[in-house]
Scaffold this active site. Sequence first.
Site, short mmCIF file in Angstrom:
data_model
loop_
_atom_site.label_atom_id
_atom_site.label_comp_id
_atom_site.label_asym_id
_atom_site.label_seq_id
_atom_site.Cartn_x
_atom_site.Cartn_y
_atom_site.Cartn_z
N HIS A 132 37.11 50.51 42.57
CA HIS A 132 36.10 49.61 41.99
C HIS A 132 35.07 49.34 43.09
O HIS A 132 35.38 49.38 44.28
CB HIS A 132 36.80 48.32 41.56
CG HIS A 132 35.97 47.35 40.80
ND1 HIS A 132 35.04 46.53 41.41
CD2 HIS A 132 35.95 47.03 39.47
CE1 HIS A 132 34.48 45.76 40.49
NE2 HIS A 132 35.00 46.04 39.32
N ASP A 203 43.64 46.67 46.94
CA ASP A 203 43.00 45.91 45.88
C ASP A 203 43.99 45.82 44.71
O ASP A 203 44.23 46.81 44.02
CB ASP A 203 41.71 46.61 45.45
CG ASP A 203 41.02 45.91 44.28
OD1 ASP A 203 41.56 44.91 43.77
OD2 ASP A 203 39.94 46.37 43.87
N GLN A 206 43.88 45.02 39.34
CA GLN A 206 44.48 45.57 38.13
C GLN A 206 46.00 45.61 38.23
O GLN A 206 46.72 45.30 37.27
CB GLN A 206 43.95 46.98 37.85
CG GLN A 206 42.48 47.04 37.51
CD GLN A 206 42.15 46.35 36.20
OE1 GLN A 206 42.97 46.26 35.29
NE2 GLN A 206 40.92 45.86 36.10
N LYS A 229 42.31 38.00 35.87
CA LYS A 229 42.94 39.17 35.25
C LYS A 229 44.42 38.93 35.00
O LYS A 229 45.06 39.68 34.25
CB LYS A 229 42.73 40.40 36.12
CG LYS A 229 41.26 40.82 36.24
CD LYS A 229 41.10 42.09 37.04
CE LYS A 229 39.64 42.39 37.34
NZ LYS A 229 38.88 42.80 36.15
N CYS A 365 32.19 49.81 36.71
CA CYS A 365 32.09 49.35 38.11
C CYS A 365 32.76 50.32 39.08
O CYS A 365 33.35 49.91 40.08
CB CYS A 365 32.69 47.95 38.27
SG CYS A 365 31.78 46.66 37.40
#
Length: 407
Positions: A132, A203, A206, A229, A365
Amino acid sequence: MVTGMVLPDLNLPNKHFVPEQFRANFPALNSESVYLDSAATALKPQVMIDATFAYYAQNTATAKRSLYQDALQVTTTIDRARQNVADLIHANSSSEIIWTRGATESINLIAQSYARPLLQPDDEIIVSELEHHSNLLPWLIVATQTGAKVIKWSSDIDELLSLISVKTKIVAITQMSNVTGFCPDLATISHIVHQHNAVLVVDGAQGIVHHALNAQQLNIDFYAFSAHKLYGPTGLGVLYSKKALLEQMSVWHGGGKMLKSASFDDFIQEDLPYKFEAGTPNIAGILGFNATLEWLKSWDNKQAENYTKQLADYAKSQLNQFADIQFYSVDSSPIITFNINDIHHNDIAILLSEQNIAIRTGELCAQPLINKLGCHGAVRVSLMPYNNQQDVDKFISELQNAIEILV
């Protein structure tokens, strides 16, 4: 017309996850709409809404400042939320958990407070092509500031072995791609990174939603995610890092409550984690997220993950019946990304929106990855445990109608 098939019995016997009961906690699902854009942001459970409302309606005291009862209670709850996050990702201590505005700010904090003082000209930052923009642009910025180089990496393990060297200071990778749903082998990657005395930045925006993570076991140096999220509020994020790294990092933001003392000559910064938390925090958000994390403890997350995988497999089996469909996502992923040949992805989104079906289309993104996949954008359907077969069936039916209009 694509005909429906019977989904396997997803009412799993474990009393800690019953799909209908889980779904009932999300008031936004009481409408006629179908929400299939959870990779962008998850819907919110009633407990989060109630906790946030209660703060604004009954107690707007700030944290770590005043001594009256409401203020002390707010501070206690924020501390409990920090511990709940530490427990969630198996951090060694709650002092390793920093509140930020989101995963984006967390990664920028790493880039500016850890990387910028460290990097020298020609040092290298390896960044995977899966990322992302939030896990790419901060590295491009700090590379410009320091003279370091960003090295593109496909996420293949063998390629990492060929790229990593004594020049490598940082390796940045997602836990789960927001485009393809692919989950890299973090254990192997971490081993390679630390063999070469670099640090690993993950990261988790997700991945945290669908996959359990043990930061200590995986030897992750930095881990970032956003609350929104994970059924939480917007405007709140988490940065985890090992205590030794956080202690050596310089502060990034200055302001109230991140200092022990100040004069016009200098200041003494606070201890961890507070030295990185200048100003009034997102109190309502943290209280709402704490309620969410407490609520999530009552559900069997493994059962929820298995349910979502089965639902995703069902959705993909239905999509496979369409001619000229091209998939970009991996199998059994809650993220399903595709295009229909000769139909623009945005045209599909517009027609589905008219039927109250929420999906995501575009570059997601992640422009470098989209370009690598050879398209200019895609349709993304993202599922959560609060979705059901009826959601998928309505989406499939309306997608069929949209295609008949557009071809």
